[in-house]
Design a protein around this motif. Sequence first.
Motif, PDB file in Angstrom:
ATOM      1  N   ASP A  72       0.830  -1.204   0.000  1.00  0.00           N
ATOM      2  CA  ASP A  72       0.000   0.000   0.000  1.00  0.00           C
ATOM      3  C   ASP A  72       0.867   1.257   0.000  1.00  0.00           C
ATOM      4  O   ASP A  72       1.972   1.279   0.562  1.00  0.00           O
ATOM      5  CB  ASP A  72      -0.903  -0.006   1.246  1.00  0.00           C
ATOM      6  CG  ASP A  72      -2.099   0.911   1.088  1.00  0.00           C
ATOM      7  OD1 ASP A  72      -3.171   0.421   0.710  1.00  0.00           O
ATOM      8  OD2 ASP A  72      -1.940   2.131   1.318  1.00  0.00           O
ATOM      9  N   ASP A  73       0.347   2.305  -0.649  1.00  0.00           N
ATOM     10  CA  ASP A  73       1.131   3.541  -0.732  1.00  0.00           C
ATOM     11  C   ASP A  73       1.037   4.382   0.544  1.00  0.00           C
ATOM     12  O   ASP A  73       1.743   5.378   0.685  1.00  0.00           O
ATOM     13  CB  ASP A  73       0.709   4.382  -1.948  1.00  0.00           C
ATOM     14  CG  ASP A  73      -0.782   4.722  -1.935  1.00  0.00           C
ATOM     15  OD1 ASP A  73      -1.467   4.348  -0.961  1.00  0.00           O
ATOM     16  OD2 ASP A  73      -1.248   5.338  -2.900  1.00  0.00           O
ATOM     17  N   GLN A  74       0.194   3.966   1.483  1.00  0.00           N
ATOM     18  CA  GLN A  74       0.069   4.672   2.759  1.00  0.00           C
ATOM     19  C   GLN A  74       0.987   4.041   3.805  1.00  0.00           C
ATOM     20  O   GLN A  74       0.913   2.844   4.071  1.00  0.00           O
ATOM     21  CB  GLN A  74      -1.379   4.620   3.254  1.00  0.00           C
ATOM     22  CG  GLN A  74      -2.367   5.383   2.403  1.00  0.00           C
ATOM     23  CD  GLN A  74      -2.274   6.882   2.594  1.00  0.00           C
ATOM     24  OE1 GLN A  74      -2.091   7.370   3.712  1.00  0.00           O
ATOM     25  NE2 GLN A  74      -2.399   7.625   1.506  1.00  0.00           N
ATOM     26  N   ASP A  75       1.854   4.857   4.411  1.00  0.00           N
ATOM     27  CA  ASP A  75       2.750   4.370   5.467  1.00  0.00           C
ATOM     28  C   ASP A  75       1.994   3.655   6.577  1.00  0.00           C
ATOM     29  O   ASP A  75       2.422   2.617   7.082  1.00  0.00           O
ATOM     30  CB  ASP A  75       3.525   5.546   6.085  1.00  0.00           C
ATOM     31  CG  ASP A  75       4.811   5.839   5.339  1.00  0.00           C
ATOM     32  OD1 ASP A  75       5.017   5.235   4.279  1.00  0.00           O
ATOM     33  OD2 ASP A  75       5.599   6.687   5.822  1.00  0.00           O
ATOM     34  N   SER A  76       0.865   4.239   6.969  1.00  0.00           N
ATOM     35  CA  SER A  76       0.120   3.703   8.106  1.00  0.00           C
ATOM     36  C   SER A  76      -0.424   2.306   7.833  1.00  0.00           C
ATOM     37  O   SER A  76      -0.498   1.471   8.733  1.00  0.00           O
ATOM     38  CB  SER A  76      -1.029   4.647   8.474  1.00  0.00           C
ATOM     39  OG  SER A  76      -1.884   4.852   7.366  1.00  0.00           O
ATOM     40  N   VAL A  77      -0.796   2.033   6.584  1.00  0.00           N
ATOM     41  CA  VAL A  77      -1.308   0.707   6.216  1.00  0.00           C
ATOM     42  C   VAL A  77      -0.169  -0.314   6.250  1.00  0.00           C
ATOM     43  O   VAL A  77      -0.320  -1.416   6.788  1.00  0.00           O
ATOM     44  CB  VAL A  77      -1.971   0.726   4.823  1.00  0.00           C
ATOM     45  CG1 VAL A  77      -2.449  -0.676   4.434  1.00  0.00           C
ATOM     46  CG2 VAL A  77      -3.151   1.701   4.810  1.00  0.00           C
ATOM     47  N   ARG A  78       0.973   0.054   5.686  1.00  0.00           N
ATOM     48  CA  ARG A  78       2.138  -0.847   5.703  1.00  0.00           C
ATOM     49  C   ARG A  78       2.593  -1.107   7.140  1.00  0.00           C
ATOM     50  O   ARG A  78       2.958  -2.208   7.505  1.00  0.00           O
ATOM     51  CB  ARG A  78       3.298  -0.264   4.897  1.00  0.00           C
ATOM     52  CG  ARG A  78       3.024  -0.079   3.426  1.00  0.00           C
ATOM     53  CD  ARG A  78       4.308   0.024   2.608  1.00  0.00           C
ATOM     54  NE  ARG A  78       5.244   0.989   3.144  1.00  0.00           N
ATOM     55  CZ  ARG A  78       5.204   2.306   2.932  1.00  0.00           C
ATOM     56  NH1 ARG A  78       4.206   2.808   2.209  1.00  0.00           N
ATOM     57  NH2 ARG A  78       6.108   3.116   3.428  1.00  0.00           N
TER      58      ARG A  78
END
Length: 276
Positions: A72-78
């Motif tokens: 995912d391009d979102q840090d929080s998801v990774r």
Amino acid sequence: RVSATSLLYVSYEKCKGDSRKKQIRNWFTLLTKDETPMVRRASAHAFCKLVTVIEPGYDIELLPVFQKLTEDDQDSVRLISVEACGALAKILKGNNAVNEVVVPILLHFANDQSWRVRHQAALQMADVAGAAKKNVVQSLLLTSFLSLLKDCEAEVRAVAASCVSKFSHLLSKNEIIASIIPCCEDLANDSNQYVRISIASAVTELSPLVGKDVTGKNLLPIFLELLKDENPEARLGIIGKLDSVGKVIGVDLLSSSLMPAIEDLSKDEHWRVRLA
């Protein structure tokens, strides 16, 4: 939809019937692909719990979902999805998917640009290594773990240092001597107090793994360094676990090497150090 992610893994554990469970897995997969980052973030959090209740055989179905979340391009998801690495590796233990899918993903996380992601990767390293093949641990995961112990961010070094004992239980005596102990020497002199506190709590647990001679030659100097540390928590981390070291090297060698430092600690300004 955010609420639904939590409801799905709870209802999955309770419901009966393969068709119902398949429907829930399909719904969950759709939520992990939602266009809203908030929903994908909630899905990643729920995924960590879903893997603990999924039946054997269906766990392979989760791998593409897991891979999607980790890209995912979102840090929080990774950041959240990396928390599932250890749990996923445990339920897949003995399956080639651990070495072919989970390990490469964890290695990628360990080199992520975000220090928070690397921080979580360090926490998962020992659990994944415990489920991976021995040659994978020796050739890939050990190298990555050593890199995390030397990370540029103190928070990453600190959490990796706290996992030194757990990871070392998966290594041979020679690997610990050649790779882990030199890192422990550096961490005991780290400029960050929280790194030194973390390694102080973990390094004494290496004694039973390497034996009397190596403890006396290589580990005792580290113990002595940390017993003199300016931070009382670091001093406590060592003195609170000296009994386990004494069982390995004998009380005579322990007292002759560390007694002067221990006598000084009996007059320490911090009452908890004196108590210990």
